[in-house]
Design a protein around this motif. Structure first.
Motif, PDB file in Angstrom:
ATOM      1  N   UNK A   1       0.813  -1.215   0.000  1.00  0.00           N
ATOM      2  CA  UNK A   1       0.000   0.000   0.000  1.00  0.00           C
ATOM      3  C   UNK A   1       0.847   1.267   0.000  1.00  0.00           C
ATOM      4  N   UNK A   2       2.090   1.166   0.505  1.00  0.00           N
ATOM      5  CA  UNK A   2       2.949   2.353   0.522  1.00  0.00           C
ATOM      6  C   UNK A   2       3.360   2.793  -0.871  1.00  0.00           C
ATOM      7  N   UNK A   3       3.072   1.954  -1.880  1.00  0.00           N
ATOM      8  CA  UNK A   3       3.427   2.313  -3.244  1.00  0.00           C
ATOM      9  C   UNK A   3       2.322   3.099  -3.952  1.00  0.00           C
ATOM     10  N   UNK A   4       1.194   3.277  -3.302  1.00  0.00           N
ATOM     11  CA  UNK A   4       0.087   4.007  -3.915  1.00  0.00           C
ATOM     12  C   UNK A   4       0.341   5.500  -3.804  1.00  0.00           C
ATOM     13  N   UNK A   5       0.356   6.172  -4.932  1.00  0.00           N
ATOM     14  CA  UNK A   5       0.508   7.622  -4.927  1.00  0.00           C
ATOM     15  C   UNK A   5      -0.011   8.178  -6.238  1.00  0.00           C
ATOM     16  N   UNK A   6      -0.331   9.471  -6.227  1.00  0.00           N
ATOM     17  CA  UNK A   6      -0.819  10.113  -7.431  1.00  0.00           C
ATOM     18  C   UNK A   6       0.355  10.587  -8.282  1.00  0.00           C
ATOM     19  N   UNK A   7       0.138  10.686  -9.576  1.00  0.00           N
ATOM     20  CA  UNK A   7       1.169  11.190 -10.476  1.00  0.00           C
ATOM     21  C   UNK A   7       1.015  12.694 -10.633  1.00  0.00           C
ATOM     22  N   UNK A   8       2.126  13.398 -10.543  1.00  0.00           N
ATOM     23  CA  UNK A   8       2.089  14.827 -10.831  1.00  0.00           C
ATOM     24  C   UNK A   8       2.346  15.032 -12.328  1.00  0.00           C
ATOM     25  N   UNK A   9       2.355  16.289 -12.754  1.00  0.00           N
ATOM     26  CA  UNK A   9       2.491  16.578 -14.186  1.00  0.00           C
ATOM     27  C   UNK A   9       3.791  16.027 -14.771  1.00  0.00           C
ATOM     28  N   UNK A  10       4.857  16.142 -14.021  1.00  0.00           N
ATOM     29  CA  UNK A  10       6.151  15.666 -14.505  1.00  0.00           C
ATOM     30  C   UNK A  10       6.139  14.151 -14.685  1.00  0.00           C
ATOM     31  N   UNK A  11       5.594  13.422 -13.713  1.00  0.00           N
ATOM     32  CA  UNK A  11       5.486  11.969 -13.820  1.00  0.00           C
ATOM     33  C   UNK A  11       4.622  11.582 -15.015  1.00  0.00           C
ATOM     34  N   UNK A  12       3.540  12.314 -15.191  1.00  0.00           N
ATOM     35  CA  UNK A  12       2.609  12.000 -16.269  1.00  0.00           C
ATOM     36  C   UNK A  12       3.278  12.141 -17.635  1.00  0.00           C
ATOM     37  N   UNK A  13       4.049  13.208 -17.802  1.00  0.00           N
ATOM     38  CA  UNK A  13       4.747  13.397 -19.069  1.00  0.00           C
ATOM     39  C   UNK A  13       5.819  12.336 -19.283  1.00  0.00           C
ATOM     40  N   UNK A  14       6.473  11.915 -18.213  1.00  0.00           N
ATOM     41  CA  UNK A  14       7.447  10.833 -18.313  1.00  0.00           C
ATOM     42  C   UNK A  14       6.752   9.534 -18.716  1.00  0.00           C
ATOM     43  N   UNK A  15       5.561   9.314 -18.151  1.00  0.00           N
ATOM     44  CA  UNK A  15       4.792   8.119 -18.501  1.00  0.00           C
ATOM     45  C   UNK A  15       4.430   8.133 -19.977  1.00  0.00           C
ATOM     46  N   UNK A  16       3.995   9.281 -20.470  1.00  0.00           N
ATOM     47  CA  UNK A  16       3.623   9.397 -21.883  1.00  0.00           C
ATOM     48  C   UNK A  16       4.812   9.144 -22.795  1.00  0.00           C
ATOM     49  N   UNK A  17       5.964   9.689 -22.426  1.00  0.00           N
ATOM     50  CA  UNK A  17       7.160   9.474 -23.241  1.00  0.00           C
ATOM     51  C   UNK A  17       7.545   7.999 -23.257  1.00  0.00           C
ATOM     52  N   UNK A  18       7.460   7.355 -22.086  1.00  0.00           N
ATOM     53  CA  UNK A  18       7.803   5.942 -22.007  1.00  0.00           C
ATOM     54  C   UNK A  18       6.852   5.076 -22.800  1.00  0.00           C
ATOM     55  N   UNK A  19       5.561   5.350 -22.698  1.00  0.00           N
ATOM     56  CA  UNK A  19       4.557   4.575 -23.427  1.00  0.00           C
ATOM     57  C   UNK A  19       4.687   4.779 -24.928  1.00  0.00           C
ATOM     58  N   UNK A  20       5.090   5.984 -25.338  1.00  0.00           N
ATOM     59  CA  UNK A  20       5.273   6.257 -26.758  1.00  0.00           C
ATOM     60  C   UNK A  20       6.345   5.344 -27.349  1.00  0.00           C
ATOM     61  N   UNK A  21       7.427   5.142 -26.604  1.00  0.00           N
ATOM     62  CA  UNK A  21       8.476   4.228 -27.061  1.00  0.00           C
ATOM     63  C   UNK A  21       7.981   2.790 -27.081  1.00  0.00           C
ATOM     64  N   UNK A  22       7.275   2.395 -26.031  1.00  0.00           N
ATOM     65  CA  UNK A  22       6.845   1.006 -25.910  1.00  0.00           C
ATOM     66  C   UNK A  22       5.805   0.637 -26.959  1.00  0.00           C
ATOM     67  N   UNK A  23       4.972   1.599 -27.345  1.00  0.00           N
ATOM     68  CA  UNK A  23       3.939   1.299 -28.322  1.00  0.00           C
ATOM     69  C   UNK A  23       4.532   0.951 -29.681  1.00  0.00           C
ATOM     70  N   UNK A  24       5.760   1.374 -29.918  1.00  0.00           N
ATOM     71  CA  UNK A  24       6.420   1.051 -31.180  1.00  0.00           C
ATOM     72  C   UNK A  24       7.160  -0.280 -31.122  1.00  0.00           C
ATOM     73  N   UNK A  25       7.302  -0.837 -29.924  1.00  0.00           N
ATOM     74  CA  UNK A  25       8.099  -2.054 -29.755  1.00  0.00           C
ATOM     75  C   UNK A  25       7.257  -3.313 -29.551  1.00  0.00           C
ATOM     76  N   UNK A  26       5.963  -3.147 -29.269  1.00  0.00           N
ATOM     77  CA  UNK A  26       5.110  -4.300 -28.999  1.00  0.00           C
ATOM     78  C   UNK A  26       3.936  -4.343 -29.967  1.00  0.00           C
ATOM     79  N   UNK A  27       3.351  -5.523 -30.085  1.00  0.00           N
ATOM     80  CA  UNK A  27       2.131  -5.683 -30.880  1.00  0.00           C
ATOM     81  C   UNK A  27       0.892  -5.391 -30.040  1.00  0.00           C
ATOM     82  N   UNK A  28       0.984  -5.734 -28.756  1.00  0.00           N
ATOM     83  CA  UNK A  28      -0.136  -5.505 -27.835  1.00  0.00           C
ATOM     84  C   UNK A  28       0.391  -4.974 -26.505  1.00  0.00           C
ATOM     85  N   UNK A  29      -0.292  -3.980 -25.974  1.00  0.00           N
ATOM     86  CA  UNK A  29      -0.065  -3.551 -24.599  1.00  0.00           C
ATOM     87  C   UNK A  29      -1.382  -3.751 -23.862  1.00  0.00           C
ATOM     88  N   UNK A  30      -1.344  -4.599 -22.837  1.00  0.00           N
ATOM     89  CA  UNK A  30      -2.544  -4.938 -22.081  1.00  0.00           C
ATOM     90  C   UNK A  30      -2.453  -4.300 -20.705  1.00  0.00           C
TER      91      UNK A  30
END
Length: 289
Positions: free
Chosen positions: A106-135
């Motif tokens: 439970x100590x790992x539960x936290x909200x994402x701030x704007x900086x985290x969110x943009x990092x998440x988007x950048x990471x997902x953008x790379x991953x979407x080009x490397x996989x056929x499916x993201x579940x």
């Protein structure tokens, strides 16, 4: 400037390869077998030669790694708290899938701030080009985090059981998503059905309610039976489709995946990518995950 750079990157990627299809798997309540289905779906797609990333998004309460019988040495908290790149926390299994662990403290539960969110988007953008499916194996509840993912996913698999409370909660989840004007397609799965007829009636009830009250067409993906092999597989920390490939539920799931794969995605996948939609939601709402 960032949006322009991403559009150029995605345009170049589309000339050489398709971006990953994104599937969000949800339920209105816990205990219906959502994570089991997510895990075995990923393995079944991998068996077909697809590159699959399973993203456990039940942050702080995830257990995908347990069902896979693996020990994760990193999870989403490393991304959220320690600035570790998203790509660096991906775990790879011997049975051919990659996954990102949500952690189960439970100590790992936290909200994402704007900086985290943009990092998440950048990471997902790379991953979407490397996989056929993201579940995405989503948390049972309806949160802002979940809604943003759901509004961006290509398909939403809604899992329920024949229990009246599970049906009601599954409908509530669809209503919640539709209230945000989602363009995603709903595909319904009835799990733990005592008979094919019971499962079909459950799905038809949900389909009828979606058409009548939500004005939303849905796809009935299939029925998975109550099967003693599932419990045995969970106890042994092995996916049922791997430990018992000839069990009734494993064969039904494989057939379900075949039906899903036969669909024609050519029109839907000429539209904006998952990451583009997710970024657009963030920009328009000027909110945060």
């Amino acid at each position: 400037m960032k949006d322009q750079a991403e559009k150029l990157r995605l345009k170049l990627q589309n000339h050489t390869q398709e971006l990953a299809r994104t599937i969000a798997i949800v339920s209105g309540k816990g205990g219906v077998g959502k994570t089991n289905i997510s895990t075995n779906l990923a393995l079944t797609l991998a068996d077909k030669g697809k590159r699959v990333l399973l993203f456990d998004f039940d942050i702080g309460m995830g257990n995908v790694n347990i069902l896979l019988g693996t020990t994760s040495n990193s999870n989403i908290s490393a991304f959220l708290q320690d600035d570790v790149p998203l790509k660096s926390i991906i775990q790879h299994t011997a049975n051919g899938i990659s996954y990102i662990s949500a952690g189960n403290g439970l100590n790992e539960v936290m909200e994402m701030d704007n900086r985290m969110y943009n990092r998440l988007l950048d990471g997902l953008s790379e991953l979407q080009a490397e996989y056929d499916f993201i579940i995405f194996d989503m948390a049972a509840g309806a949160t802002t985090t979940a809604l943003n993912i759901l509004l961006s996913a290509d398909d939403i698999f809604v899992v329920c059981t024949p229990e009246p409370t599970a049906i009601t909660d599954a409908y509530s989840m669809m209503k919640f998503i539709c209230s945000a004007q989602s363009e995603s397609r709903f595909l319904l799965i009835c799990n733990r059905a005592e008979s094919k007829r019971q499962g079909k009636e459950t799905l038809e009830r949900l389909q009828s309610a979606a058409q009548k009250f939500l004005k939303k067409e849905v796809t009935l993906l299939g029925v998975l039976p109550e099967d003693k092999h599932v419990r045995k597989a969970v106890i042994s920390q092995t996916a049922f489709s791997e430990k018992f490939p000839n069990a009734d539920i494993s064969l039904k799931l494989k057939k379900m995946v075949d039906i899903y794969m036969e669909d024609d995605y050519s029109d839907r996948f000429n539209h904006r990518s998952f990451v583009s939609k997710l970024r657009n939601i963030f920009t328009n709402k000027e909110g945060r995950l």
